[in-house]
Design a protein around this motif. Structure first.
Motif, PDB file in Angstrom:
ATOM      1  N   MET A   1       0.835  -1.206   0.000  1.00 28.64           N
ATOM      2  CA  MET A   1       0.000   0.000   0.000  1.00 28.64           C
ATOM      3  C   MET A   1       0.871   1.258   0.000  1.00 28.64           C
ATOM      4  O   MET A   1       0.522   2.271  -0.639  1.00 28.64           O
ATOM      5  CB  MET A   1      -0.918  -0.007   1.224  1.00 28.64           C
ATOM      6  N   THR A   2       1.999   1.195   0.686  1.00 27.17           N
ATOM      7  CA  THR A   2       2.926   2.327   0.701  1.00 27.17           C
ATOM      8  C   THR A   2       3.499   2.570  -0.694  1.00 27.17           C
ATOM      9  O   THR A   2       3.654   3.716  -1.130  1.00 27.17           O
ATOM     10  CB  THR A   2       4.071   2.071   1.702  1.00 27.17           C
ATOM     11  N   ALA A   3       3.801   1.479  -1.410  1.00 26.33           N
ATOM     12  CA  ALA A   3       4.328   1.615  -2.774  1.00 26.33           C
ATOM     13  C   ALA A   3       3.280   2.235  -3.698  1.00 26.33           C
ATOM     14  O   ALA A   3       3.607   3.105  -4.521  1.00 26.33           O
ATOM     15  CB  ALA A   3       4.754   0.240  -3.297  1.00 26.33           C
ATOM     16  N   PHE A   4       2.022   1.801  -3.590  1.00 24.38           N
ATOM     17  CA  PHE A   4       0.950   2.396  -4.396  1.00 24.38           C
ATOM     18  C   PHE A   4       0.857   3.906  -4.144  1.00 24.38           C
ATOM     19  O   PHE A   4       0.712   4.701  -5.087  1.00 24.38           O
ATOM     20  CB  PHE A   4      -0.402   1.751  -4.054  1.00 24.38           C
ATOM     21  N   THR A   5       0.933   4.300  -2.881  1.00 25.88           N
ATOM     22  CA  THR A   5       0.795   5.716  -2.522  1.00 25.88           C
ATOM     23  C   THR A   5       1.986   6.532  -3.016  1.00 25.88           C
ATOM     24  O   THR A   5       1.822   7.596  -3.629  1.00 25.88           O
ATOM     25  CB  THR A   5       0.662   5.871  -0.998  1.00 25.88           C
ATOM     26  N   ALA A   6       3.189   6.024  -2.773  1.00 24.41           N
ATOM     27  CA  ALA A   6       4.396   6.752  -3.176  1.00 24.41           C
ATOM     28  C   ALA A   6       4.462   6.917  -4.693  1.00 24.41           C
ATOM     29  O   ALA A   6       4.798   8.001  -5.207  1.00 24.41           O
ATOM     30  CB  ALA A   6       5.641   6.030  -2.668  1.00 24.41           C
TER      31      ALA A   6
END
Length: 516
Positions: free
Chosen positions: A381-386
């Protein structure tokens, strides 16, 4: 080196959790254990054919996004809402029919529906190419029917893999490789459709796709080991009950109408009566579907098998992949419209996702055997956001090697970490008799969320771009919506990771107390 088969209970339905001898659809001679390939070469071909389901599914998405404006020009349309249907019609049916396809595979044989899925995909790919002689409505319909092919491929491919491999590092790696084919497939579809769209004629991308799917169907027939078929001595009424005909019909109608309304709203405007009427009717059908499932003897979606863990996982997947759909659609528009790039150049710039996705898949396969899947989901989820933040804030005239390149490198980590993590998390949280449901639910939410995400983003874009005069403003606002969705995914994943950690710590404490 051979593929090992799991030991599964005889006469047991992995989707509904019922003993088949108690049902009038008698599966008395059904043994789920397959003939398994006996050499490394044969295993490689076996895994390769099954992974081609994921590869070709994402290639189908890429082949419409890359030459989007070329295809739109041939049909005489530049309306962003109408163009988004070229991608969302495909994702709509992929997400809608997966649960039904998985159930049919459970009853009639996974290999059979895997092969039929490729034949269906081949047929409608060919017709999508011939739609150049018709109009955009027929092309949209072909794209929707084309998406039904992957809907039958994905759950049955995963079911065959899951049934063939025992739990462990090998299975984790195979599922990670299956997920790794997603970004590579997208690049494959984008590059070939761009190349043919610019240098030849865009329908050739669909005709070649059809030919490739035909040969993959033949390969699947000969390479995938034979599965013993159950004997069926039942009335058509009982068979319809096992298929959950009423639930299937109401569920499909509800999902299609609900999704159609969200994607048609940006095209004709939400003030048009039939858009919000269809949204209401679709919601009603979904409510009827839930009512039917709560009382069905063989529910397509057994609510009793769903738990708070399931809700957490599917919420993360829905938020993350809806964000991904927005990111990928508007990144292409940004490259081709705002930066004036050709589809082929944009495809070349997207090519690093294949390498990044492969690295992410290998890393995920390693991490899943050493790290809780909930932690892996939080990273995803962090990768999607970044990745979405990077492209949403990228200046138009900035070099590709700055934010755009980094965004393209980061996003596959969200894809290839979330898919296997979600599959394993659902598998761990659901009862043994409902293991076949886990993969189908993940695939359904992934593809349906992409389509719904595009519909929501299209509504935002059409209301902020000043009637098309400021397209970049529309793109950025859509990306901001994607950031909000993936940020919600981080929040949900963090809560679930903390909850999982607390439960694990409590179990460890109880175990130590018991030993003492």
């Amino acid at each position: 080196m051979s593929i090992s088969s799991p030991v599964m209970q005889k006469d047991f339905d992995t989707n509904t959790g019922t003993l088949k001898k108690d049902d009038e659809v008698v599966l008395d001679e059904f043994d789920i254990q397959d003939e398994t390939p006996g050499s490394l070469l044969w295993e490689t071909a076996f895994v390769g054919v099954l992974c081609s389901a994921q590869l070709m599914t994402q290639a189908g998405l890429g082949q419409s996004l890359a030459p989007l404006h070329i295809i739109g020009k041939s049909f005489g349309t530049t309306n962003p809402g109408q163009l988004s249907w070229f991608a969302s019609a495909y994702s709509l049916t992929v997400g809608t029919f997966i649960l039904i396809a998985g159930r049919l595979g459970d009853i009639f044989g996974h290999k059979k529906f895997f092969v039929l899925g490729f034949f269906w995909y081949a047929l409608w790919s060919l017709l999508a190419g011939f739609s150049v002689y018709s109009n955009k409505i027929f092309f949209d319909c072909c794209r929707a029917f084309q998406g039904m092919g992957p809907a039958f491929l994905l759950p049955n491919a995963i079911a065959i893999l899951g049934r063939t491999y025992k739990s462990g590092k090998r299975k984790n790696m195979v599922f990670s490789l299956f997920g790794a084919c997603a970004p590579g497939g997208f690049v494959l579809g984008a590059v070939f459709s761009s190349l043919l769209g610019q240098l030849a004629w865009w329908p050739w991308a669909y005709w070649i796709m059809g030919i490739a799917c035909f040969f993959l169907a033949i390969a699947g027939y000969f390479i995938i080991p034979h599965t013993a078929m159950p004997s069926r001595h039942a009335s058509s009424f009982k068979l319809l009950e096992r298929v959950d005909f009423a639930g299937s019909v109401t569920g499909v109608i509800g999902l299609i109408l609900f999704n159609f309304a969200w994607n048609q709203g940006p095209v004709v405007g939400w003030q048009t009566p039939y858009t919000y009427i269809l949204l209401i009717v679709g919601t009603v059908f979904l409510a009827i579907f839930a009512f039917i499932e709560s009382r069905a003897a063989f529910p397509l979606l057994p609510f009793a098998a769903l738990s708070s863990d399931t809700a957490f996982v599917l919420s993360c997947i829905a938020a993350g992949w809806a964000s991904f759909g927005i990111w990928i659609f508007y990144t292409w528009q940004f490259m081709e419209d705002s930066r004036g790039q050709t589809p082929l150049l944009s495809s070349a710039q997207f090519s690093p996702v294949a390498v990044s996705g492969f690295c992410a898949a290998l890393t995920t396969g390693y991490l899943l055997s050493r790290t809780p899947p909930s932690t892996v989901m939080l990273f995803a989820m962090t990768a999607f956001t970044a990745g979405t933040i990077l492209i949403a804030t990228a200046p138009v005239h900035q070099t590709y090697w700055a934010q755009t390149f980094v965004s393209i490198i980061v996003m596959p980590w969200g894809m290839d970490m979330s898919f296997p993590a979600a599959t394993i998390m659902l598998s761990d949280s659901m009862p043994h008799e409902h293991q076949g449901l886990a993969a189908s639910l993940v695939n359904t939410v992934v593809n349906y969320s992409i389509s719904i995400g595009l519909g929501i983003a299209g509504t935002i874009e059409s209301n902020v771009n000043d009637g098309g005069a400021k397209p970049l403003k529309g793109y950025r606002c859509s990306w901001y919506m994607g950031i909000g969705l993936s940020g919600l995914g981080i929040f949900v994943a963090a809560i679930y990771a903390w909850s999982t950690f607390k439960k694990s710590k409590k179990r460890t404490s109880e175990k130590q107390h018991f030993i003492e």
